[in-house]
Design an enzyme around this catalytic site. Structure first.
Site, PDB file in Angstrom:
ATOM      1  N   PRO A  12       0.799  -1.223   0.000  1.00 54.83           N
ATOM      2  CA  PRO A  12       0.000   0.000   0.000  1.00 54.83           C
ATOM      3  C   PRO A  12       0.836   1.279   0.000  1.00 54.83           C
ATOM      4  O   PRO A  12       2.062   1.232   0.173  1.00 54.83           O
ATOM      5  CB  PRO A  12      -0.824  -0.119   1.289  1.00 54.83           C
ATOM      6  CG  PRO A  12      -0.053  -1.055   2.159  1.00 54.83           C
ATOM      7  CD  PRO A  12       0.634  -2.003   1.238  1.00 54.83           C
ATOM      8  N   VAL A  15       4.414   2.445   2.132  1.00 52.11           N
ATOM      9  CA  VAL A  15       5.058   1.318   2.804  1.00 52.11           C
ATOM     10  C   VAL A  15       6.557   1.212   2.479  1.00 52.11           C
ATOM     11  O   VAL A  15       7.290   0.501   3.159  1.00 52.11           O
ATOM     12  CB  VAL A  15       4.330  -0.003   2.453  1.00 52.11           C
ATOM     13  CG1 VAL A  15       4.736  -0.505   1.080  1.00 52.11           C
ATOM     14  CG2 VAL A  15       4.520  -1.055   3.527  1.00 52.11           C
ATOM     15  N   GLY A  16       7.014   1.917   1.445  1.00 53.12           N
ATOM     16  CA  GLY A  16       8.443   1.934   1.141  1.00 53.12           C
ATOM     17  C   GLY A  16       8.851   1.196  -0.122  1.00 53.12           C
ATOM     18  O   GLY A  16      10.003   0.768  -0.264  1.00 53.12           O
ATOM     19  N   ASP A  86       8.966  -0.894  -8.807  1.00 57.78           N
ATOM     20  CA  ASP A  86       8.334  -0.573  -7.522  1.00 57.78           C
ATOM     21  C   ASP A  86       6.809  -0.718  -7.593  1.00 57.78           C
ATOM     22  O   ASP A  86       6.086  -0.088  -6.829  1.00 57.78           O
ATOM     23  CB  ASP A  86       8.730   0.825  -7.039  1.00 57.78           C
ATOM     24  CG  ASP A  86       8.237   1.956  -7.936  1.00 57.78           C
ATOM     25  OD1 ASP A  86       7.632   1.665  -8.998  1.00 57.78           O
ATOM     26  OD2 ASP A  86       8.450   3.132  -7.581  1.00 57.78           O
ATOM     27  N   ARG A 138       4.895   7.289   7.706  1.00 59.09           N
ATOM     28  CA  ARG A 138       5.856   7.335   6.607  1.00 59.09           C
ATOM     29  C   ARG A 138       5.403   8.286   5.498  1.00 59.09           C
ATOM     30  O   ARG A 138       6.219   8.942   4.866  1.00 59.09           O
ATOM     31  CB  ARG A 138       6.088   5.926   6.062  1.00 59.09           C
ATOM     32  CG  ARG A 138       6.845   5.060   7.055  1.00 59.09           C
ATOM     33  CD  ARG A 138       7.099   3.664   6.559  1.00 59.09           C
ATOM     34  NE  ARG A 138       7.808   2.868   7.558  1.00 59.09           N
ATOM     35  CZ  ARG A 138       8.046   1.581   7.467  1.00 59.09           C
ATOM     36  NH1 ARG A 138       7.630   0.908   6.394  1.00 59.09           N
ATOM     37  NH2 ARG A 138       8.687   0.939   8.418  1.00 59.09           N
ATOM     38  N   LYS A 140       3.682  10.971   6.029  1.00 57.11           N
ATOM     39  CA  LYS A 140       3.964  12.308   6.568  1.00 57.11           C
ATOM     40  C   LYS A 140       5.452  12.641   6.469  1.00 57.11           C
ATOM     41  O   LYS A 140       5.832  13.760   6.122  1.00 57.11           O
ATOM     42  CB  LYS A 140       3.506  12.386   8.028  1.00 57.11           C
ATOM     43  CG  LYS A 140       3.630  13.772   8.628  1.00 57.11           C
ATOM     44  CD  LYS A 140       3.071  13.803  10.049  1.00 57.11           C
ATOM     45  CE  LYS A 140       3.185  15.209  10.632  1.00 57.11           C
ATOM     46  NZ  LYS A 140       2.653  15.268  12.017  1.00 57.11           N
ATOM     47  N   MET A 141       6.305  11.649   6.752  1.00 56.97           N
ATOM     48  CA  MET A 141       7.754  11.873   6.719  1.00 56.97           C
ATOM     49  C   MET A 141       8.250  12.225   5.326  1.00 56.97           C
ATOM     50  O   MET A 141       9.130  13.066   5.165  1.00 56.97           O
ATOM     51  CB  MET A 141       8.491  10.616   7.218  1.00 56.97           C
ATOM     52  CG  MET A 141       8.492  10.459   8.720  1.00 56.97           C
ATOM     53  SD  MET A 141       9.295   8.912   9.230  1.00 56.97           S
ATOM     54  CE  MET A 141      10.946   9.125   8.579  1.00 56.97           C
ATOM     55  N   GLU A 147      -0.089  14.145  -1.314  1.00 58.67           N
ATOM     56  CA  GLU A 147      -0.656  13.130  -0.429  1.00 58.67           C
ATOM     57  C   GLU A 147      -1.218  13.698   0.875  1.00 58.67           C
ATOM     58  O   GLU A 147      -1.659  12.954   1.747  1.00 58.67           O
ATOM     59  CB  GLU A 147       0.414  12.074  -0.100  1.00 58.67           C
ATOM     60  CG  GLU A 147       0.844  11.264  -1.301  1.00 58.67           C
ATOM     61  CD  GLU A 147       1.992  10.313  -0.996  1.00 58.67           C
ATOM     62  OE1 GLU A 147       2.187   9.368  -1.790  1.00 58.67           O
ATOM     63  OE2 GLU A 147       2.683  10.521   0.016  1.00 58.67           O
TER      64      GLU A 147
END
Length: 211
Positions: A12, A15-16, A86, A138, A140-141, A147
């Site tokens: 999702p 998630v990285g 990705d 993540r 937010k970071m 987003e």
């Protein structure tokens, strides 16, 4: 592409996926395929009003991912170059099923199957998931303006949909290697040991597939 590694990293939003795909590409000297996100002119509007802008958003993603996979088919895989992406094209169906209205969804499914019928497919999938709190943290970071308006309820449903879709995919595609990682327990960005563990398991999976 029998023995040629084609790895996709899925999961999702937040998630990285891209971070891990970059690490894999660098570690193994693979070509990297990154999905087009910021260039989607409908995405910001979609996060503000999902019902109004879902069809335009999903069609843009589908057409661009199709073009990328078509380029792989013509170029990378013709020369047996390993690829890490990705995303997996199946994600389109996960998003579309959640956001599109019935008639839109029927049309979308028809177009999806026409476009993807002969496209190259990954033989190794790395599936990442995490709790809603971790995903929101993540997102937010990384601070993407586009987003800022993501609805947490939408993100939670998306995460659940990914779980169901990946379980079904694994059952229906026994020839595809799937590596699962819990983003609440593994932080491959901040923890080098976690990253090395994933890279080691990816390498092991590639060796097994080459035998």
């Amino acid at each position: 592409m029998q023995g040629t590694p084609f790895i996709s990293v899925e999961g999702p939003i937040g998630v990285g996926k891209t971070s891990l795909a970059k690490e894999i590409a660098q570690a193994f000297q693979f070509e990297i395929l990154k999905e087009i996100v910021d260039e989607n002119p409908f995405l910001g509007k979609f996060y503000k009003n999902i019902n109004e802008w879902s069809f335009q958003t999903e069609m843009f993603f589908l057409c661009n991912r199709y073009k990328q996979l078509e380029d792989i088919q013509k170029g990378f895989l013709s020369y047996k170059k390993p690829v890490v992406a990705d995303y997996h094209i199946m994600k389109n169906m996960i998003f579309a099923e959640q956001t599109l209205k019935d008639e839109q969804y029927k049309k979308y499914v028809q177009i999806f199957h026409i476009l993807t019928a002969d496209m190259p497919a990954p033989n190794i999938i790395i599936y990442l998931n995490a709790s809603l709190d971790t995903l929101l943290k993540r997102i937010k970071m990384r601070g993407r303006e586009i987003e800022r308006n993501i609805d947490p309820h939408y993100l939670a449903r998306l995460s659940d949909d990914y779980e169901k879709a990946m379980t079904a995919f694994e059952q229906n595609n026994p020839d595809v290697t799937i590596l699962r990682y819990d983003g609440d327990e593994i932080d491959f960005v901040q923890n080098k040991q976690h990253l090395n563990r994933i890279l080691s398991e990816v390498q092991e999976s590639m060796l097994k597939r080459s035998m």
